[in-house]
Design an enzyme around this catalytic site. Structure first.
Site, mmCIF file in Angstrom:
data_model
loop_
_atom_site.group_PDB
_atom_site.id
_atom_site.type_symbol
_atom_site.label_atom_id
_atom_site.label_comp_id
_atom_site.label_asym_id
_atom_site.label_seq_id
_atom_site.Cartn_x
_atom_site.Cartn_y
_atom_site.Cartn_z
ATOM 1 N N CYS A 2 5.566 11.927 -16.131
ATOM 2 C CA CYS A 2 5.096 12.356 -17.435
ATOM 3 C C CYS A 2 6.286 12.357 -18.393
ATOM 4 C CB CYS A 2 4.480 13.750 -17.457
ATOM 5 S SG CYS A 2 3.060 13.947 -16.409
ATOM 6 N N ARG A 27 7.432 6.559 -17.755
ATOM 7 C CA ARG A 27 7.355 7.758 -16.909
ATOM 8 C C ARG A 27 5.918 8.079 -16.472
ATOM 9 N NH1 ARG A 27 11.923 10.856 -17.317
ATOM 10 N NH2 ARG A 27 10.770 12.654 -16.564
ATOM 11 N N TRP A 74 1.331 11.148 -16.059
ATOM 12 C CA TRP A 74 1.162 10.570 -14.724
ATOM 13 C C TRP A 74 0.468 11.667 -13.935
ATOM 14 C CZ3 TRP A 74 2.765 11.656 -9.678
ATOM 15 C CH2 TRP A 74 2.618 10.611 -8.767
ATOM 16 N N ASN A 99 5.733 18.534 -18.158
ATOM 17 C CA ASN A 99 6.039 17.550 -17.116
ATOM 18 C C ASN A 99 6.455 18.336 -15.888
ATOM 19 O OD1 ASN A 99 7.235 15.505 -15.546
ATOM 20 N ND2 ASN A 99 9.162 15.664 -16.681
ATOM 21 N N GLY A 100 5.856 18.042 -14.719
ATOM 22 C CA GLY A 100 6.250 18.760 -13.504
ATOM 23 C C GLY A 100 5.035 19.337 -12.807
ATOM 24 N N GLU A 481 12.918 -4.080 1.226
ATOM 25 C CA GLU A 481 12.925 -4.068 -0.238
ATOM 26 C C GLU A 481 12.015 -5.176 -0.788
ATOM 27 O OE1 GLU A 481 13.700 -2.102 -2.433
ATOM 28 O OE2 GLU A 481 13.954 -3.263 -4.268
ATOM 29 N N LYS A 485 8.827 -4.508 -3.201
ATOM 30 C CA LYS A 485 8.642 -5.164 -4.504
ATOM 31 C C LYS A 485 7.274 -5.824 -4.577
ATOM 32 C CE LYS A 485 11.077 -3.673 -6.350
ATOM 33 N NZ LYS A 485 12.183 -2.827 -6.043
ATOM 34 N N GLU A 488 4.413 -3.218 -4.686
ATOM 35 C CA GLU A 488 4.469 -2.419 -5.913
ATOM 36 C C GLU A 488 3.829 -3.121 -7.108
ATOM 37 O OE1 GLU A 488 8.620 -1.683 -6.584
ATOM 38 O OE2 GLU A 488 8.250 0.263 -7.463
ATOM 39 N N HIS A 504 6.725 -6.438 19.683
ATOM 40 C CA HIS A 504 6.334 -5.117 20.188
ATOM 41 C C HIS A 504 5.080 -4.584 19.500
ATOM 42 C CE1 HIS A 504 9.907 -4.931 22.636
ATOM 43 N NE2 HIS A 504 10.614 -5.275 21.577
ATOM 44 N N LYS A 603 8.259 5.283 -13.438
ATOM 45 C CA LYS A 603 9.651 4.894 -13.210
ATOM 46 C C LYS A 603 10.472 6.024 -12.624
ATOM 47 C CE LYS A 603 13.205 2.139 -13.618
ATOM 48 N NZ LYS A 603 13.265 1.104 -12.572
#
Ligand code: AGP
Length: 608
Positions: A2, A27, A74, A99-100, A481, A485, A488, A504, A603
């Site tokens: 947020c 955000r 968010w 925010n939080g 990574e 990517k 995402e 395995h 982000k």
């Protein structure tokens, strides 16, 4: 997550707030809202979706006034609906953006309902605004009411509160979530990030944990968590360092991928000479390099993957044990800390809640010292760590981290060599490694030249539901990574495995529909990896191999080969990252997803 903005000025603040929200959209971007006070009451708009939806509403019915607050969300508590969008109100005149997460919101909600307060939303935020209103009703002024409320809140927050009965000020506060005051001439602001205010000021005060700011047009009074008035320093933003312009690139992510040669050079600047590491880059006190006997690395997401690569470097070059852990796990367990252990955090934003909490915990565990490798100089992580090595990547806007990752790796290699030198690494090997590091920007440039070849591959992924990434040794975290990517931004389910693990279990997933993307190290593991890939080919798996020509891989039935420049082995993880970033990017473009702001993400992850 947020983003919040607040403003008080002689001019109309509506446009300032909307521009601030656009800059904070990274955000969170599931809904947004704005409330502006005026002589004839508080006027507000809220909208579901991106900030543009709010802008459209403001165009149809403009808001006007000299004091206001705004929010981009968010969602944590409650779906991304208009009712749950901020600002939230108590009565008609008291508004809040937050925010939080308020962890004891359920208890507080019950108490407020008993007192007769009605809740309109499912958010935790609404309890805060009712609590403040309750204090105002009891006779406190706005500042006192906010201070009295804050002591009742458990969790992390940054908030801004306006009250139309007192239009000379708004109150802002932070605990656990970032908040910065922007200082102007006869106008002042707050925001979750200084970027949100660069269109109105370049002077900033970074609020500390527990600070409460009483923001009026002519002054900003800052009180600490004990209610004592504090004099916090003003820092001036250097516009030359950061550009938030997308330039000619279609997306921030592509721009940031292409910035890598330049920012890696900036990351090395002042950290290496022609032949050695400049240890003063860690600050005046670099004795820890000699004293350290163990390293604990803690981070989240992409930053965690960078830490995983560093483990290979540190154990190989310095011969010291290194453990790497995700912050959300580390912070909730009993950690055994051997003597002389360095606590190293990695973070692009420096505001990741789990990483910050881990650092806070580590400070009480008897570590040798704390070092943050971070991209944001003004961040909480930097301020709260004893030592800092900045990555100098410049502002990263794309939610998918690219240049922040490769600069973290660069800074980690500098750190690994610096430690190794104090633990028996020869001067000749140091010089060899430093020369490799100095040639890194040029190698990245060469890797970027495969752009069009990788773009052509993207079509073949568009209809895939799943993908497997493989690597061995220090290439395994790069495979992780690459998978992160891809999932995402293209929403394709992707997993990564050390190639030797395939047999395995995951081998059962391999068929003609499963792309297997492999980053190939050209070292002692090459032949082992080739055998693992035979197992895939034998089962009809479609192999995409990223390797240098000397590995003798080539295009053949079932194998798509993409050349990666031949580089010194130590640099291979960094250079092999580039084609995987490009692959994820172009697949997302083909699929038409929102590359810079993928669904459900933000982000900066400032909630746990
Ligand atoms: C990576 O593309 C993500 N944006 C995410 O995993 C990110 O790396 C993670 O949230 C940690 O963020 P930080 O580096 O700012 O602490």
């Amino acid at each position: 997550m947020c983003g919040i903005v607040g403003a008080i000025a002689r001019r109309n603040v509506a446009k300032i707030l909307l521009e601030g929200l656009s800059r904070l959209e990274y955000r969170g971007y599931d809904s947004s809202g704005m409330a502006i006070n005026s002589d004839n009451g508080v006027h507000a708009h809220r909208a579901v979706g991106k900030v543009q939806a709010l802008k459209n509403k403001c165009e149809d019915a403009p808001l006007e006034g000299h004091i206001g607050i705004a929010h981009t969300r968010w969602a944590t508590h409650g779906k991304p609906t208009e009712v749950n969008a901020h600002p939230h109100f108590s009565g008609d005149d008291l508004a809040i953006v937050h925010n939080g997460i308020i962890e004891n919101h359920a208890f507080l909600r019950r108490e407020l309902i008993e007192k007769g307060y009605e809740f309109k939303s499912q958010t935790d935020t609404e309890v805060i605004v009712h609590l403040i209103f309750d204090e105002v009703k009891a006779g406190k002024n706005l500042l006192e009411a906010v201070q009295a409320t804050l002591v009742r809140l458990e969790g992390a927050f940054a908030l801004a509160v306006t009250y139309n009965d007192d239009n000379e000020r708004f109150i802002a506060a932070r605990k656990g979530s970032p908040l910065v005051v922007g200082v102007g001439i006869e106008e002042n602001f707050v925001a979750s990030d200084q970027l949100a205010l660069l269109h109105v000021t370049d002077q900033f005060i970074f609020l500390e944990e527990g600070d409460v700011a009483d923001v009026s047009r002519d002054q900003v009074l800052i009180y600490d968590d004990k209610g004592e008035l504090q004099d916090r320093p003003i820092s001036v933003f250097n516009h030359h360092l950061d550009s938030t312009d997308k330039g000619d690139f279609r997306h921030y992510m592509l721009k940031e991928i292409y910035e890598q040669p330049k920012v890696i050079a900036a990351c090395l600047d002042g950290r290496v000479s022609e032949t050695s590491i400049l240890t003063n880059c860690f600050g005046a006190d670099s004795d820890f390099l000699k004293e350290v006997e163990n390293i604990h690395i803690v981070a989240c997401g992409t930053s965690y993957h960078a830490g995983m690569v560093a483990k290979y470097w540190i154990e190989d070059l310095a011969g010291l044990p290194c453990a790497v852990e995700v912050a959300s796990e580390y912070r909730y367990r009993k950690v055994a800390v051997p003597k002389n252990t360095l606590f190293l955090t990695l973070s692009q934003s420096g505001e990741t809640a789990d990483t910050l909490a881990a650092l806070k915990m580590a400070k009480g565990l008897g570590y040798l010292t704390t070092l943050a490798i971070c991209n944001v100089p003004s961040s909480s992580l930097v301020r709260e760590s004893a030592l800092t090595l900045l990555t100098n990547a410049g502002v990263e806007i794309g939610v998918a981290s690219t240049k922040a990752f490769t600069t973290q790796l660069t800074a980690l290699l500098v750190t690994s060599v610096a430690i190794a030198v104090q633990h028996g690494l020869s001067a000749a090997r140091e010089t060899e490694l430093v020369r490799s590091l100095r040639s890194l920007p040029a190698y990245i440039d060469m890797a970027l030249k495969q752009d069009s070849a990788i773009k052509m591959l993207a079509d073949r992924f568009a209809n895939k539901q799943n993908a497997i990434f493989l690597g061995r040794g220090s290439m395994f975290p790069i495979a992780l990574e690459g998978a992160l990517k891809l999932k995402e931004i293209s929403y394709i389910h992707a997993e990564a495995y050390p190639a030797g693990e395939l047999k395995h279990g995951p081998l059962a997933l391999v068929d003609e529909d499963m792309p297997i993307i492999t980053v190939v190290p050209n070292n002692s593991l090459l032949d082992k990896l080739k055998s693992n890939l035979q197992e895939v080919s034998a089962r009809g798996g479609e192999l995409y191999v990223f390797a240098d020509l000397d590995t003798e891989f080539h295009e053949e039935v079932g194998v798509t080969f993409t050349e990666v420049p031949k580089v010194p082995d130590i640099l291979a993880p960094i250079v092999h990252t580039i084609p995987l970033q490009l692959l994820a990017y172009y697949v997302a473009v083909v699929k038409g997803t929102d590359v810079d702001q993928p669904r459900n993400l933000a982000k900066s992850v400032t909630v746990e």
